[in-house]
Motif scaffolding. Structure first.
Motif, mmCIF file in Angstrom:
data_model
loop_
_atom_site.group_PDB
_atom_site.id
_atom_site.type_symbol
_atom_site.label_atom_id
_atom_site.label_comp_id
_atom_site.label_asym_id
_atom_site.label_seq_id
_atom_site.Cartn_x
_atom_site.Cartn_y
_atom_site.Cartn_z
ATOM 1 N N VAL A 46 0.829 -1.199 0.000
ATOM 2 C CA VAL A 46 0.000 0.000 0.000
ATOM 3 C C VAL A 46 0.868 1.256 0.000
ATOM 4 O O VAL A 46 0.670 2.179 -0.813
ATOM 5 C CB VAL A 46 -0.963 -0.005 1.210
ATOM 6 C CG1 VAL A 46 -1.696 1.326 1.327
ATOM 7 C CG2 VAL A 46 -1.958 -1.158 1.089
ATOM 8 N N ILE A 61 1.332 3.754 -3.476
ATOM 9 C CA ILE A 61 0.815 5.122 -3.394
ATOM 10 C C ILE A 61 1.966 6.132 -3.377
ATOM 11 O O ILE A 61 1.902 7.168 -4.054
ATOM 12 C CB ILE A 61 -0.101 5.297 -2.173
ATOM 13 C CG1 ILE A 61 -1.331 4.386 -2.290
ATOM 14 C CG2 ILE A 61 -0.548 6.758 -2.042
ATOM 15 C CD1 ILE A 61 -2.287 4.483 -1.123
ATOM 16 N N TRP A 102 -7.311 7.273 -5.219
ATOM 17 C CA TRP A 102 -6.964 5.958 -4.676
ATOM 18 C C TRP A 102 -8.184 5.373 -3.958
ATOM 19 O O TRP A 102 -8.682 5.963 -2.997
ATOM 20 C CB TRP A 102 -5.803 6.062 -3.691
ATOM 21 C CG TRP A 102 -4.530 6.569 -4.300
ATOM 22 C CD1 TRP A 102 -3.993 7.822 -4.189
ATOM 23 C CD2 TRP A 102 -3.619 5.816 -5.110
ATOM 24 N NE1 TRP A 102 -2.807 7.901 -4.885
ATOM 25 C CE2 TRP A 102 -2.552 6.686 -5.464
ATOM 26 C CE3 TRP A 102 -3.596 4.502 -5.584
ATOM 27 C CZ2 TRP A 102 -1.482 6.284 -6.262
ATOM 28 C CZ3 TRP A 102 -2.539 4.100 -6.378
ATOM 29 C CH2 TRP A 102 -1.491 4.976 -6.710
ATOM 30 N N LEU A 113 -9.136 2.498 -1.652
ATOM 31 C CA LEU A 113 -8.321 1.622 -0.819
ATOM 32 C C LEU A 113 -8.838 0.187 -0.756
ATOM 33 O O LEU A 113 -8.046 -0.754 -0.697
ATOM 34 C CB LEU A 113 -8.213 2.203 0.593
ATOM 35 C CG LEU A 113 -7.516 3.557 0.689
ATOM 36 C CD1 LEU A 113 -7.375 3.977 2.137
ATOM 37 C CD2 LEU A 113 -6.156 3.530 0.013
ATOM 38 N N GLY A 137 -5.091 0.145 6.778
ATOM 39 C CA GLY A 137 -4.762 0.571 5.423
ATOM 40 C C GLY A 137 -4.879 2.067 5.242
ATOM 41 O O GLY A 137 -4.076 2.683 4.523
ATOM 42 N N TRP A 138 -5.859 2.658 5.908
ATOM 43 C CA TRP A 138 -6.028 4.104 5.793
ATOM 44 C C TRP A 138 -4.828 4.837 6.414
ATOM 45 O O TRP A 138 -4.338 5.815 5.860
ATOM 46 C CB TRP A 138 -7.321 4.544 6.459
ATOM 47 C CG TRP A 138 -8.090 5.497 5.583
ATOM 48 C CD1 TRP A 138 -7.765 6.789 5.315
ATOM 49 C CD2 TRP A 138 -9.272 5.218 4.831
ATOM 50 N NE1 TRP A 138 -8.676 7.342 4.449
ATOM 51 C CE2 TRP A 138 -9.611 6.402 4.145
ATOM 52 C CE3 TRP A 138 -10.087 4.102 4.697
ATOM 53 C CZ2 TRP A 138 -10.734 6.490 3.311
ATOM 54 C CZ3 TRP A 138 -11.189 4.184 3.877
ATOM 55 C CH2 TRP A 138 -11.507 5.365 3.194
ATOM 56 N N ALA A 176 -1.919 4.536 4.011
ATOM 57 C CA ALA A 176 -2.078 5.405 2.844
ATOM 58 C C ALA A 176 -1.851 6.867 3.211
ATOM 59 O O ALA A 176 -1.180 7.610 2.489
ATOM 60 C CB ALA A 176 -3.469 5.212 2.239
ATOM 61 N N LEU A 233 -8.243 9.992 -1.129
ATOM 62 C CA LEU A 233 -8.440 8.599 -0.752
ATOM 63 C C LEU A 233 -9.930 8.334 -0.557
ATOM 64 O O LEU A 233 -10.670 9.202 -0.084
ATOM 65 C CB LEU A 233 -7.709 8.280 0.551
ATOM 66 C CG LEU A 233 -6.209 8.572 0.624
ATOM 67 C CD1 LEU A 233 -5.679 8.230 2.025
ATOM 68 C CD2 LEU A 233 -5.440 7.809 -0.445
ATOM 69 N N SER A 282 -13.057 4.830 -0.077
ATOM 70 C CA SER A 282 -13.513 3.435 -0.136
ATOM 71 C C SER A 282 -15.033 3.491 -0.167
ATOM 72 O O SER A 282 -15.649 4.125 0.696
ATOM 73 C CB SER A 282 -13.019 2.625 1.062
ATOM 74 O OG SER A 282 -13.526 1.294 1.023
#
Length: 381
Positions: free
Chosen positions: A177, A181, A193, A195, A225-226, A229, A238, A240
């Motif tokens: 990840v 990025i 992006w 995610l 993951g956030w 990123a 970003l 999702s």
């Protein structure tokens, strides 16, 4: 020019490695963009019209991106078709196994893909993780499609074995990840992006192989993951996307609430008819952020270009229909083809826009897409 591009790629690779090392040591502290920054970003964008894209020669993300099957001529040809329809963006899925296999080669192929997309010109929303379909991906040659079965070879990222073991995420997923990025964080060819696609989708087609309490584990991964990123400080937003359930303030699941409260721009999926998508849009406006529909268009369900695209244009909500050129994914076939046997081309395609030779499935549809795209471009403020 060839030497310059090679040097630029090497420099970018060095910078990505440096950013990766820094981010592994330094946790992120910043949160989502302010609503002002998000809306300023949105005001600079055209009306976004595109598809979820995979070349017609690939069955899944791995076959699209692995070196042995990476088909740049097909990508070039099909993005040219997109350009001819007035499309200006595509949503494209990646996979964590590609980073583990050969991170430098993977980044190089992404750069080649972006060079082609820029030529047409089409900006890209990359999707890093995905919770839908086969939970047991593998590198190497991918299986052939099961005849007339919708998305018979699509694979999840990460695999169920990795998803269920959080102790491995920092080792197996964080470098991917952060590395991807950070390499493209200031690249204007990358639009957004995404995610994780549908994190809590329990893929009923693979229900006997799915992880128990998947939504709970997927939320934990998305939270991590956030942070990964954010640590790269990308210039792109970003997101999702939410895709099911009640999106009112009192009806939100914990996962959907996290997605909506952390996304720089709001994204959602909706394959329902016009009245339903209007209600979905209205329920998301309270966040006062740009809204983009990253999946729509399932003809038998009443989600068609003619029914939905005018709504998106009127609301200035970008739209990515599912499926561009009919491919080895076989998404012209219906969702229930996993349970029911079908033979031959369906009389009404479920998804997809063009045949794999570039001719329209329905010429009236492609003319309509061109008209909407051209009208939006002509009236851009």
């Amino acid at each position: 020019m060839r030497n310059f591009r090679s040097k630029r790629f090497s420099a970018n690779l060095w910078l990505a490695g440096f950013a990766l090392a820094v981010s592994l040591l330094c946790p992120a502290s910043d949160g989502p963009w302010t609503t002002q920054r998000a809306n300023n970003w949105h005001s600079r964008q055209p009306f976004l019209v595109g598809s979820n894209f995979i070349p017609s020669t690939a069955i899944n993300q791995l076959e699209m991106w692995q070196a042995d099957s990476f088909d740049l001529p097909a990508i070039d040809r099909e993005l040219e078709w997109a350009e001819s329809l007035g499309m200006n963006t595509m949503r494209v899925f990646l996979h964590s196994l590609l980073w583990q296999q050969d991170s430098a080669g993977f980044l190089k192929r992404m750069d080649q893909f972006l060079a082609v997309s820029e030529k047409h010109p089409v900006r890209i929303m990359f999707v890093l993780l995905d919770s839908v379909w086969d939970p047991h991906p593998h590198l190497g040659k991918q299986r052939e499609p099961r005849p007339h079965v919708h998305n018979s070879g699509w694979v999840q990222a990460p695999a169920a074995e990795l998803l269920k073991d959080p102790s491995l995420w920092n080792q197996e997923l964080k470098p991917y990840v952060v590395g991807v990025i950070s390499h493209f964080r200031d690249d204007r060819r990358v639009l957004i992006w995404d995610l994780m696609n549908e994190p809590d989708n329990d893929s009923p087609q693979c229900k006997h192989q799915e992880l128990a309490r998947k939504a709970e584990v997927a939320l934990r991964l998305l939270q991590r993951g956030w942070k990964w990123a954010r640590s790269t400080h990308p210039s792109q937003p970003l997101t999702s996307g939410v895709w099911k359930g009640d999106w009112s303030d009192t009806g939100l699941s914990a996962l959907a609430r996290f997605q909506l409260e952390n996304s720089d721009v709001i994204t959602f999926h909706c394959y329902d008819p016009p009245d339903a998508i209007k209600k979905r849009i209205a329920s998301l406006r309270r966040f006062q952020r740009p809204v983009i529909c990253t999946e729509y268009m399932a003809r038998p369900l009443g989600s068609t270009f003619a029914a939905i695209l005018p709504i998106l244009k009127q609301e200035r909500i970008g739209g990515y229909n599912w499926g561009f050129a009919s491919s080895k994914t076989q998404t012209i076939d219906p969702w229930d083809s996993w349970e029911k046997a079908y033979g031959g081309e369906p009389p009404l395609w479920f998804h997809d826009t063009l045949r794999n030779d570039g001719t329209p499935y329905n010429p009236r549809e492609t003319e309509f897409i061109k008209q909407v795209s051209e009208s939006a471009a002509a009236n851009r403020p």
